[in-house]
Design an enzyme around this catalytic site. Structure first.
Site, mmCIF file in Angstrom:
data_model
loop_
_atom_site.group_PDB
_atom_site.id
_atom_site.type_symbol
_atom_site.label_atom_id
_atom_site.label_comp_id
_atom_site.label_asym_id
_atom_site.label_seq_id
_atom_site.Cartn_x
_atom_site.Cartn_y
_atom_site.Cartn_z
ATOM 1 N N LYS A 10 -22.129 -0.015 59.546
ATOM 2 C CA LYS A 10 -22.888 -1.158 60.089
ATOM 3 C C LYS A 10 -22.929 -2.286 59.077
ATOM 4 O O LYS A 10 -22.774 -2.075 57.871
ATOM 5 C CB LYS A 10 -24.326 -0.756 60.450
ATOM 6 C CG LYS A 10 -25.191 -0.212 59.299
ATOM 7 C CD LYS A 10 -25.907 -1.234 58.436
ATOM 8 C CE LYS A 10 -26.690 -0.603 57.296
ATOM 9 N NZ LYS A 10 -27.084 -1.519 56.244
ATOM 10 N N ASP A 137 -31.854 4.211 58.902
ATOM 11 C CA ASP A 137 -30.590 3.691 59.429
ATOM 12 C C ASP A 137 -29.842 4.706 60.284
ATOM 13 O O ASP A 137 -28.800 4.389 60.840
ATOM 14 C CB ASP A 137 -29.659 3.289 58.267
ATOM 15 C CG ASP A 137 -30.080 2.000 57.590
ATOM 16 O OD1 ASP A 137 -31.006 1.337 58.092
ATOM 17 O OD2 ASP A 137 -29.476 1.659 56.559
HETATM 18 P P1 ATP Z 1 -27.657 2.055 53.364
HETATM 19 O O1 ATP Z 1 -26.822 0.934 53.831
HETATM 20 O O2 ATP Z 1 -28.200 2.904 54.490
HETATM 21 O O3 ATP Z 1 -28.668 1.692 52.353
HETATM 22 P P2 ATP Z 1 -25.526 2.827 51.667
HETATM 23 O O4 ATP Z 1 -24.352 2.508 52.505
HETATM 24 O O5 ATP Z 1 -25.921 1.845 50.625
HETATM 25 O O6 ATP Z 1 -26.729 3.114 52.624
HETATM 26 P P3 ATP Z 1 -24.671 5.535 51.431
HETATM 27 O O7 ATP Z 1 -23.181 5.485 51.405
HETATM 28 O O8 ATP Z 1 -25.327 5.947 52.677
HETATM 29 O O9 ATP Z 1 -25.295 4.167 50.941
HETATM 30 O O10 ATP Z 1 -25.083 6.484 50.215
HETATM 31 C C1 ATP Z 1 -26.254 6.329 49.470
HETATM 32 C C2 ATP Z 1 -26.468 7.603 48.679
HETATM 33 O O11 ATP Z 1 -26.768 8.642 49.590
HETATM 34 C C3 ATP Z 1 -25.228 8.080 47.933
HETATM 35 O O12 ATP Z 1 -25.189 7.561 46.643
HETATM 36 C C4 ATP Z 1 -25.366 9.588 47.958
HETATM 37 O O13 ATP Z 1 -26.000 10.053 46.799
HETATM 38 C C5 ATP Z 1 -26.274 9.891 49.135
HETATM 39 N N1 ATP Z 1 -25.625 10.573 50.281
HETATM 40 C C6 ATP Z 1 -26.148 11.579 50.993
HETATM 41 N N2 ATP Z 1 -25.345 11.950 51.982
HETATM 42 C C7 ATP Z 1 -24.267 11.179 51.922
HETATM 43 C C8 ATP Z 1 -23.073 11.109 52.691
HETATM 44 N N3 ATP Z 1 -22.835 11.916 53.723
HETATM 45 N N4 ATP Z 1 -22.179 10.165 52.368
HETATM 46 C C9 ATP Z 1 -22.421 9.330 51.330
HETATM 47 N N5 ATP Z 1 -23.515 9.385 50.556
HETATM 48 C C10 ATP Z 1 -24.431 10.286 50.840
#
Ligand code: ATP
Length: 297
Positions: A10, A137
């Site tokens: 997203k 989210d």
């Molecule tokens: P958001 O936009 O919801 O804030 P994000 O895109 O910044 O999320 P994610 O890729 O969702 O970040 O990952 C954030 C943290 O979540 C990672 O650093 C990791 O430690 C943890 N995590 C838990 N499950 C997962 C997964 N399936 N894939 C990636 N990271 C994960």
């Protein structure tokens, strides 16, 4: 037998953030758009719960019970009184810790995949409730398209979109921690009366009309200043995409991915090339939105 679910990333075309609540959360007006960068989550019966991951960022993904996909499967298993005995494999194409809700996408994807594998007969609303328990989210990963999230962002209202929007995403080196970005937001707003977050009527109108120029003018992210404060180099990425022909640009969610709205596919290619050539990002990805939420493939 296995079940595979494809689930999109997203971008927040508007992220309005209220002041810190007594419980530490922030009220949001969060306009989500699902874009065509996908993870694929496959679940296969196994002796016990196990997670594996492949893809360029796989080494940054936790493979233990903190993985959101594992937590989703455990919640569904607990609700239906069964063991969470599956192998979850994540083919990861969504940047990790990039502000594109990749972990949340995997949570929604694993939930839908296990629901299909086990034939639980859970209603859509039950699945959405489990998603909301997993994180703000996660419900949107199931819903896809475009939606306005209020509360902590987890109460969703589906939005009509009148066209396809073209995007380029600049993937930064390294991630940004979402809690750290909210912490910086609080620090930057200490002693300030932060207004109630509200969705922009102009922005919702531009989405409904499929008006790229209108949407570009209304893009906003209240976390952007905090993300830039923690990662000042993102300003150069935003400038590079802007001068290459993007209609509008913003930090995606808590960053550090930056998102560029462009008029069409041809300009998307030019902006992606210019971003890579600028040396201000690790990679540039082209995608359109809206796209559907999690689907069994
Ligand atoms: P958001 O936009 O919801 O804030 P994000 O895109 O910044 O999320 P994610 O890729 O969702 O970040 O990952 C954030 C943290 O979540 C990672 O650093 C990791 O430690 C943890 N995590 C838990 N499950 C997962 C997964 N399936 N894939 C990636 N990271 C994960």
């Amino acid at each position: 037998m296995s079940v595979t679910v494809r689930v999109p990333a997203k971008v927040n075309v508007q992220l309005a953030v209220g002041g810190a609540r007594p419980d530490g959360f922030h009220d949001l007006a969060n306009v989500f758009l699902a874009v065509g960068l996908y993870d694929e989550v496959t679940v296969t019966p196994a002796d016990s719960l196990r997670v594996t991951c492949e893809g360029p960022d796989a080494s940054q993904v936790p493979l233990d019970r903190t993985n959101l996909a594992a937590r989703a499967v455990e919640k569904l298993a607990a609700r239906y009184g069964r063991r969470a005995d599956v192998h979850i494999h994540i083919a990861k194409d969504i940047p990790v810790a990039g502000g594109m809700a990749g972990g949340s996408a995997d949570g929604a994807g694993a939930l839908l995949a296990c629901d299909a594998l086990w034939g639980t007969g859970a209603s859509r609303d039950e699945l959405l409730d489990i998603c909301a328990e997993l994180g703000s989210d996660v419900p949107f990963g199931l819903v896809g398209g475009a939606a306005l999230g209020t509360g902590r962002g987890e109460k969703l209202r589906v939005l009509e979109v009148g066209g396809t929007f073209h995007w380029v995403f600049a993937v930064a080196d390294g991630g940004l921690s979402t809690p750290a970005v909210y912490g910086e937001f609080d620090r930057l707003h200490a002693g300030v009366d932060v207004p109630e977050p509200v969705a922009s009527g102009v922005l919702l109108g531009a989405l409904a009309a499929g008006d790229s120029a209108g949407l570009a003018g209304a893009l906003s992210n209240d976390l952007q200043a905090a993300a830039l404060s923690l990662r000042p180099s993102l300003a150069s990425t935003l400038a590079a995409g802007g001068s290459a022909g993007a209609l509008g640009a913003l930090v995606s969610g808590s960053g550090p991915t930056t998102a560029f709205l462009v008029p069409d596919e041809a300009v998307a290619g030019e902006v992606a090339d210019a971003l890579v050539a600028s040396g201000t990002c690790r990679a540039a990805r082209v995608a359109v939105g809206p796209v559907p939420g999690a689907v069994v493939v």
